[in-house]
Design a protein around this motif. Structure first.
Motif, PDB file in Angstrom:
ATOM      1  N   ILE A 121       0.840  -1.209   0.000  1.00 49.76           N
ATOM      2  CA  ILE A 121       0.000   0.000   0.000  1.00 49.76           C
ATOM      3  C   ILE A 121       0.869   1.250   0.000  1.00 49.76           C
ATOM      4  CG2 ILE A 121      -1.652   1.334   1.368  1.00 49.76           C
ATOM      5  CD1 ILE A 121      -2.740  -1.425   2.351  1.00 49.76           C
ATOM      6  N   SER A 122       1.903   1.259   0.851  1.00 47.57           N
ATOM      7  CA  SER A 122       2.792   2.419   0.924  1.00 47.57           C
ATOM      8  C   SER A 122       3.506   2.646  -0.401  1.00 47.57           C
ATOM      9  CB  SER A 122       3.817   2.229   2.050  1.00 47.57           C
ATOM     10  OG  SER A 122       3.192   2.134   3.314  1.00 47.57           O
ATOM     11  N   VAL A 123       4.037   1.567  -0.983  1.00 50.59           N
ATOM     12  CA  VAL A 123       4.730   1.677  -2.259  1.00 50.59           C
ATOM     13  C   VAL A 123       3.769   2.109  -3.359  1.00 50.59           C
ATOM     14  CG1 VAL A 123       5.899   0.345  -4.070  1.00 50.59           C
ATOM     15  CG2 VAL A 123       6.543   0.031  -1.675  1.00 50.59           C
ATOM     16  N   GLY A 124       2.568   1.531  -3.355  1.00 53.46           N
ATOM     17  CA  GLY A 124       1.601   1.823  -4.408  1.00 53.46           C
ATOM     18  C   GLY A 124       1.150   3.270  -4.440  1.00 53.46           C
ATOM     19  N   VAL A 125       0.804   3.831  -3.275  1.00 57.62           N
ATOM     20  CA  VAL A 125       0.309   5.216  -3.272  1.00 57.62           C
ATOM     21  C   VAL A 125       1.417   6.201  -3.617  1.00 57.62           C
ATOM     22  CG1 VAL A 125      -1.579   4.748  -1.660  1.00 57.62           C
ATOM     23  CG2 VAL A 125       0.647   5.421  -0.753  1.00 57.62           C
ATOM     24  N   TYR A 126       2.661   5.874  -3.210  1.00 60.71           N
ATOM     25  CA  TYR A 126       3.778   6.768  -3.516  1.00 60.71           C
ATOM     26  C   TYR A 126       4.117   6.704  -5.011  1.00 60.71           C
ATOM     27  CZ  TYR A 126       7.434   9.747  -1.471  1.00 60.71           C
ATOM     28  OH  TYR A 126       8.216  10.818  -1.090  1.00 60.71           O
ATOM     29  N   CYS A 127       4.108   5.490  -5.577  1.00 66.08           N
ATOM     30  CA  CYS A 127       4.408   5.336  -7.005  1.00 66.08           C
ATOM     31  C   CYS A 127       3.311   5.961  -7.871  1.00 66.08           C
ATOM     32  CB  CYS A 127       4.568   3.861  -7.350  1.00 66.08           C
ATOM     33  SG  CYS A 127       6.099   3.124  -6.735  1.00 66.08           S
ATOM     34  N   THR A 128       2.094   6.007  -7.356  1.00 70.87           N
ATOM     35  CA  THR A 128       0.998   6.632  -8.092  1.00 70.87           C
ATOM     36  C   THR A 128       1.301   8.096  -8.375  1.00 70.87           C
ATOM     37  OG1 THR A 128      -0.662   5.106  -7.222  1.00 70.87           O
ATOM     38  CG2 THR A 128      -1.460   7.235  -7.993  1.00 70.87           C
ATOM     39  N   PHE A 155      -5.736  19.819  -8.323  1.00 72.77           N
ATOM     40  CA  PHE A 155      -6.385  18.594  -7.856  1.00 72.77           C
ATOM     41  C   PHE A 155      -5.369  17.582  -7.329  1.00 72.77           C
ATOM     42  CE2 PHE A 155     -10.107  20.221  -9.982  1.00 72.77           C
ATOM     43  CZ  PHE A 155     -11.150  19.693  -9.231  1.00 72.77           C
ATOM     44  N   TYR A 156      -4.180  17.571  -7.926  1.00 68.09           N
ATOM     45  CA  TYR A 156      -3.128  16.686  -7.423  1.00 68.09           C
ATOM     46  C   TYR A 156      -2.793  17.034  -5.979  1.00 68.09           C
ATOM     47  CZ  TYR A 156       1.491  14.676  -6.675  1.00 68.09           C
ATOM     48  OH  TYR A 156       2.565  14.002  -6.137  1.00 68.09           O
ATOM     49  N   ASP A 157      -2.572  18.318  -5.713  1.00 64.75           N
ATOM     50  CA  ASP A 157      -2.195  18.745  -4.367  1.00 64.75           C
ATOM     51  C   ASP A 157      -3.393  18.857  -3.439  1.00 64.75           C
ATOM     52  OD1 ASP A 157       0.705  19.115  -4.403  1.00 64.75           O
ATOM     53  OD2 ASP A 157       0.305  20.578  -5.967  1.00 64.75           O
ATOM     54  N   LEU A 158      -4.577  18.624  -3.971  1.00 60.36           N
ATOM     55  CA  LEU A 158      -5.777  18.538  -3.150  1.00 60.36           C
ATOM     56  C   LEU A 158      -6.019  17.103  -2.693  1.00 60.36           C
ATOM     57  CD1 LEU A 158      -8.258  20.408  -2.277  1.00 60.36           C
ATOM     58  CD2 LEU A 158      -9.450  19.419  -4.235  1.00 60.36           C
ATOM     59  N   SER A 159      -5.396  16.154  -3.376  1.00 58.05           N
ATOM     60  CA  SER A 159      -5.737  14.749  -3.133  1.00 58.05           C
ATOM     61  C   SER A 159      -4.512  13.855  -2.971  1.00 58.05           C
ATOM     62  CB  SER A 159      -6.635  14.242  -4.270  1.00 58.05           C
ATOM     63  OG  SER A 159      -5.993  14.406  -5.534  1.00 58.05           O
ATOM     64  N   ILE A 160      -4.043  13.247  -4.062  1.00 58.50           N
ATOM     65  CA  ILE A 160      -3.030  12.197  -3.922  1.00 58.50           C
ATOM     66  C   ILE A 160      -1.676  12.739  -3.472  1.00 58.50           C
ATOM     67  CG2 ILE A 160      -4.220  10.869  -5.722  1.00 58.50           C
ATOM     68  CD1 ILE A 160      -1.823  11.374  -7.534  1.00 58.50           C
ATOM     69  N   GLY A 161      -1.425  14.025  -3.690  1.00 59.67           N
ATOM     70  CA  GLY A 161      -0.165  14.604  -3.230  1.00 59.67           C
ATOM     71  C   GLY A 161      -0.020  14.541  -1.726  1.00 59.67           C
ATOM     72  N   PRO A 162      -0.890  15.240  -0.971  1.00 55.38           N
ATOM     73  CA  PRO A 162      -0.754  15.220   0.496  1.00 55.38           C
ATOM     74  C   PRO A 162      -1.212  13.916   1.143  1.00 55.38           C
ATOM     75  CG  PRO A 162      -2.631  16.568  -0.155  1.00 55.38           C
ATOM     76  CD  PRO A 162      -1.905  16.215  -1.423  1.00 55.38           C
ATOM     77  N   VAL A 163      -2.283  13.301   0.631  1.00 53.02           N
ATOM     78  CA  VAL A 163      -2.836  12.109   1.279  1.00 53.02           C
ATOM     79  C   VAL A 163      -1.866  10.934   1.187  1.00 53.02           C
ATOM     80  CG1 VAL A 163      -4.726  10.424   1.209  1.00 53.02           C
ATOM     81  CG2 VAL A 163      -5.210  12.847   0.931  1.00 53.02           C
ATOM     82  N   CYS A 164      -1.021  10.914   0.171  1.00 52.67           N
ATOM     83  CA  CYS A 164      -0.016   9.855   0.054  1.00 52.67           C
ATOM     84  C   CYS A 164       0.834   9.779   1.316  1.00 52.67           C
ATOM     85  CB  CYS A 164       0.865  10.110  -1.172  1.00 52.67           C
ATOM     86  SG  CYS A 164       2.410   9.165  -1.189  1.00 52.67           S
ATOM     87  N   PHE A 165       1.290  10.924   1.820  1.00 49.49           N
ATOM     88  CA  PHE A 165       2.171  10.927   2.987  1.00 49.49           C
ATOM     89  C   PHE A 165       1.422  10.544   4.263  1.00 49.49           C
ATOM     90  CE2 PHE A 165       4.137  13.792  -0.092  1.00 49.49           C
ATOM     91  CZ  PHE A 165       5.377  13.201  -0.197  1.00 49.49           C
ATOM     92  N   VAL A 166       0.115  10.785   4.288  1.00 55.03           N
ATOM     93  CA  VAL A 166      -0.691  10.334   5.414  1.00 55.03           C
ATOM     94  C   VAL A 166      -0.781   8.813   5.393  1.00 55.03           C
ATOM     95  CG1 VAL A 166      -2.923  10.506   6.563  1.00 55.03           C
ATOM     96  CG2 VAL A 166      -2.037  12.465   5.292  1.00 55.03           C
ATOM     97  N   ILE A 167      -1.051   8.260   4.212  1.00 51.87           N
ATOM     98  CA  ILE A 167      -1.251   6.817   4.096  1.00 51.87           C
ATOM     99  C   ILE A 167       0.035   6.043   4.383  1.00 51.87           C
ATOM    100  CG2 ILE A 167      -1.837   4.946   2.502  1.00 51.87           C
ATOM    101  CD1 ILE A 167      -3.762   6.884   1.116  1.00 51.87           C
ATOM    102  N   ILE A 168       1.173   6.497   3.837  1.00 55.38           N
ATOM    103  CA  ILE A 168       2.412   5.741   4.070  1.00 55.38           C
ATOM    104  C   ILE A 168       2.816   5.779   5.535  1.00 55.38           C
ATOM    105  CG2 ILE A 168       3.225   6.130   1.716  1.00 55.38           C
ATOM    106  CD1 ILE A 168       5.208   8.159   2.777  1.00 55.38           C
ATOM    107  N   SER A 169       2.417   6.813   6.256  1.00 59.99           N
ATOM    108  CA  SER A 169       2.736   6.906   7.683  1.00 59.99           C
ATOM    109  C   SER A 169       1.803   6.041   8.520  1.00 59.99           C
ATOM    110  CB  SER A 169       2.647   8.364   8.150  1.00 59.99           C
ATOM    111  OG  SER A 169       3.564   9.174   7.460  1.00 59.99           O
ATOM    112  N   GLU A 170       0.549   5.918   8.088  1.00 62.47           N
ATOM    113  CA  GLU A 170      -0.434   5.165   8.862  1.00 62.47           C
ATOM    114  C   GLU A 170      -0.465   3.681   8.480  1.00 62.47           C
ATOM    115  OE1 GLU A 170      -3.635   8.732   9.814  1.00 62.47           O
ATOM    116  OE2 GLU A 170      -4.026   7.382   8.133  1.00 62.47           O
ATOM    117  N   ALA A 171      -0.155   3.373   7.240  1.00 60.52           N
ATOM    118  CA  ALA A 171      -0.222   1.976   6.800  1.00 60.52           C
ATOM    119  C   ALA A 171       0.939   1.150   7.326  1.00 60.52           C
ATOM    120  CB  ALA A 171      -0.255   1.908   5.273  1.00 60.52           C
ATOM    121  N   SER A 172       2.056   1.783   7.625  1.00 66.77           N
ATOM    122  CA  SER A 172       3.238   1.042   8.071  1.00 66.77           C
ATOM    123  C   SER A 172       3.194   0.784   9.568  1.00 66.77           C
ATOM    124  CB  SER A 172       4.511   1.823   7.727  1.00 66.77           C
ATOM    125  OG  SER A 172       4.448   3.145   8.250  1.00 66.77           O
TER     126      SER A 172
END
Length: 528
Positions: free
Chosen positions: A299-306, A404-421
């Motif tokens: 999940i962490s790798v996937g959202v960051y690579c997205t 839209f990038y910085d409204l969504s997958i840009g910032p939320v990616c760093f939330v997910i990689i911190s919470e998923a690990s």
């Protein structure tokens, strides 16, 4: 008799510990965003301070992308092509390779000192090394020397992408965890915006200061960060893993106001670490791919690579892209600044969405919008003759895309990689995700100059088809694999992943039998 008293004393301590643990978990769930702001001002401040390293990480590649469009840099380092000077695609590729290569190697190397010596010491050494290596870039007068500076400097800059989200996720409560980890994305935008602004201000100079000034300004951040390192608190989670409970308690007192029950907070950290040890979650890179951690790492790798596959590396070439699209140099620089300004606005607005909506919802809906806009840009570029109206339409859509990038997958990616690990492998899990996206970044760094340069493919807006197609594949993956992590403590997330809860059941799954109020009534608890 003594044995009986000892057993009673032990039972009382256990009851007291369990009560403190339950109180802290209830507080985590009942704490509102505004209450957290009041109770944890120091945690917010130090998290933002450590995240400044990311500004340096983003500033460096943005300088290069803009210098490719700077006349003096083109004349001093480029060659003549059809009456204009340009930097050849191979040299653009080589110079731009320093940052992603550095993220691959630097991110993976950062995991070891972060666990051995702590987040604070690792961060301090990286800042000192960055300050020293800037000298190579500043005094470079040939592409060869500049390439050396970018490659070596990139090794250190890559560490910041791991340190910042790991530190931010470990010094703040759940209520503001999303905001502080997503702030890392804002630091990326700030670094890129400053890089554009500086180059726009120096682009008309007629000597080497047109590019030497931008390189020199990187020292500014080192001069701000280094003195403050003496007061930066260490991560309490790292201290607990090292058995330094007293130090962890002292750090927690520095991070929170006097109204917070520090003993209860410490109990949660100790209990989560104990649970992960029981679940046999180790702390090596290999452990990132064992058991439940494999899914979490994916999940962490996937959202960051997205981020990379959806086209974010175009930002490094924003001004150059607009210039090649047909805009005059001054308007291209203005558009490049506007490009990042809307990104800044989008990241700030995303904080309100992160507090209100789930990570999964924001990530997937935002990614879908990016796919649609990229495809529209590609279609517009197919209009015969590419009239000026189409050029401006494509440029405007790129601005909206970045918003839209910085409204969504840009910032939320760093939330997910911190919470998923998992907490025991967080630094290494983030390092693996950072390295994976940087490997893709290397591929994009090689490909983009050849795709956009006029003496190569000259694809212009047709890049929308390329990145729109890749982003569509990422959307399909994210829909089935990215779970909802909002409103869950780290202990609850450990349990959800260990029980292999399906992705779309994460949000409403009730955890029975855990030290969590997830399956029972929530009651307001006084702060202590």
């Amino acid at each position: 008799m003594d044995t009986k008293l000892s057993a009673e004393a032990t039972a009382k301590r256990d009851d007291s510990s369990n009560a403190a643990l339950h109180e802290a978990i209830q507080l985590e769930h009942n704490l509102t965003f505004w209450q957290a702001l009041k109770l944890y001002p120091a945690a917010i401040g130090w998290s933002a301070f450590v995240s400044m390293g990311v500004i340096m990480l983003a500033f460096d590649p943005q300088l290069l992308g803009n210098l490719y469009a700077t006349p003096q840099f083109q004349g001093d380092f480029g060659y003549e092509y059809e009456g204009n000077y340009i930097i050849s695609a191979p040299w653009q590729t080589g110079l731009s390779m320093g940052n992603p290569v550095g993220q691959v190697v630097g991110a993976l190397l950062a995991g070891y000192p972060m666990e051995m010596f702590g987040r604070k010491r690792t961060f301090g050494v990286c800042v000192a090394l960055t300050g020293a290596l800037i000298f190579i870039q500043f005094f470079a007068r040939s592409l060869q020397v500049l390439l050396v500076g970018e490659l070596i400097g990139g090794l250190v800059l890559g560490c910041y992408a791991v340190i910042a989200p790991a530190y931010s996720s470990e010094v703040c409560p759940m209520a503001i965890r999303g905001i502080l980890t997503s702030y890392v994305n804002l630091c990326f935008v700030i670094g890129q915006l400053l890089g554009n602004g500086v180059c726009a201000g120096t682009s008309q100079l007629n000597d080497h200061w047109a590019y030497s000034i931008p390189f020199a300004l990187q020292w500014f951040w080192c001069l701000i960060i280094l003195p403050g390192l003496f007061w930066v608190p260490e991560s309490p989670w790292w201290l607990v893993r090292k058995g330094r409970l007293e130090d962890a308690e002292n750090v927690l007192r520095r991070l929170a106001s006097g109204k917070v029950n520090i003993a209860a907070t410490l109990a949660v950290i100790v209990e989560t670490d104990r649970l992960e040890q029981e679940l046999e979650m180790g702390s090596t890179y290999w452990d990132c791919f064992r058991g439940a951690n494999l899914r979490r790492t994916e999940i962490s790798v996937g959202v960051y690579c997205t981020q990379v596959l959806s086209g974010i590396y175009l930002i490094n070439y924003g001004t150059y892209f607009f210039q090649l699209a047909g805009l005059p140099t001054d308007q291209a620089f203005d558009m490049g600044i506007g490009f990042l300004a809307v990104g800044f606005l989008g990241t700030v607005i995303s904080w309100f969405l992160i507090v209100r909506f789930g990570r999964r919802t924001i990530f997937n809906s935002g990614l879908f919008c990016l796919v649609v806009m990229q495809l529209i840009i590609g279609i517009l570029d197919c209009i015969p003759g590419r009239p000026s109206g189409v050029i401006w339409a494509e440029s405007s859509l790129m601005l909206i895309w970045n918003f839209f990038y910085d409204l969504s997958i840009g910032p939320v990616c760093f939330v997910i990689i911190s919470e998923a690990s998992a907490t025991r492998v967080r630094s290494k899990s983030i390092a693996v995700a950072t390295a994976a996206q940087a490997v893709l970044g290397i591929a994009m760094t090689v490909a983009i100059p050849y795709m956009i340069n006029p003496d190569q493919a000259d694809m212009q807006g047709k890049l929308g088809f390329f990145f729109g197609g890749l982003a569509a594949l990422c959307f399909v993956w994210a829909y089935f694999r990215v779970p909802e992590t909002k409103g869950r403590t780290y202990e609850e997330l450990d349990i959800l992943f260990e029980r292999k809860v399906p992705t779309r059941q994460f949000k409403d799954y009730a955890i029975e039998g855990a030290n969590s109020p997830a399956g029972c009534e929530h009651h307001a608890v006084p702060y202590a």
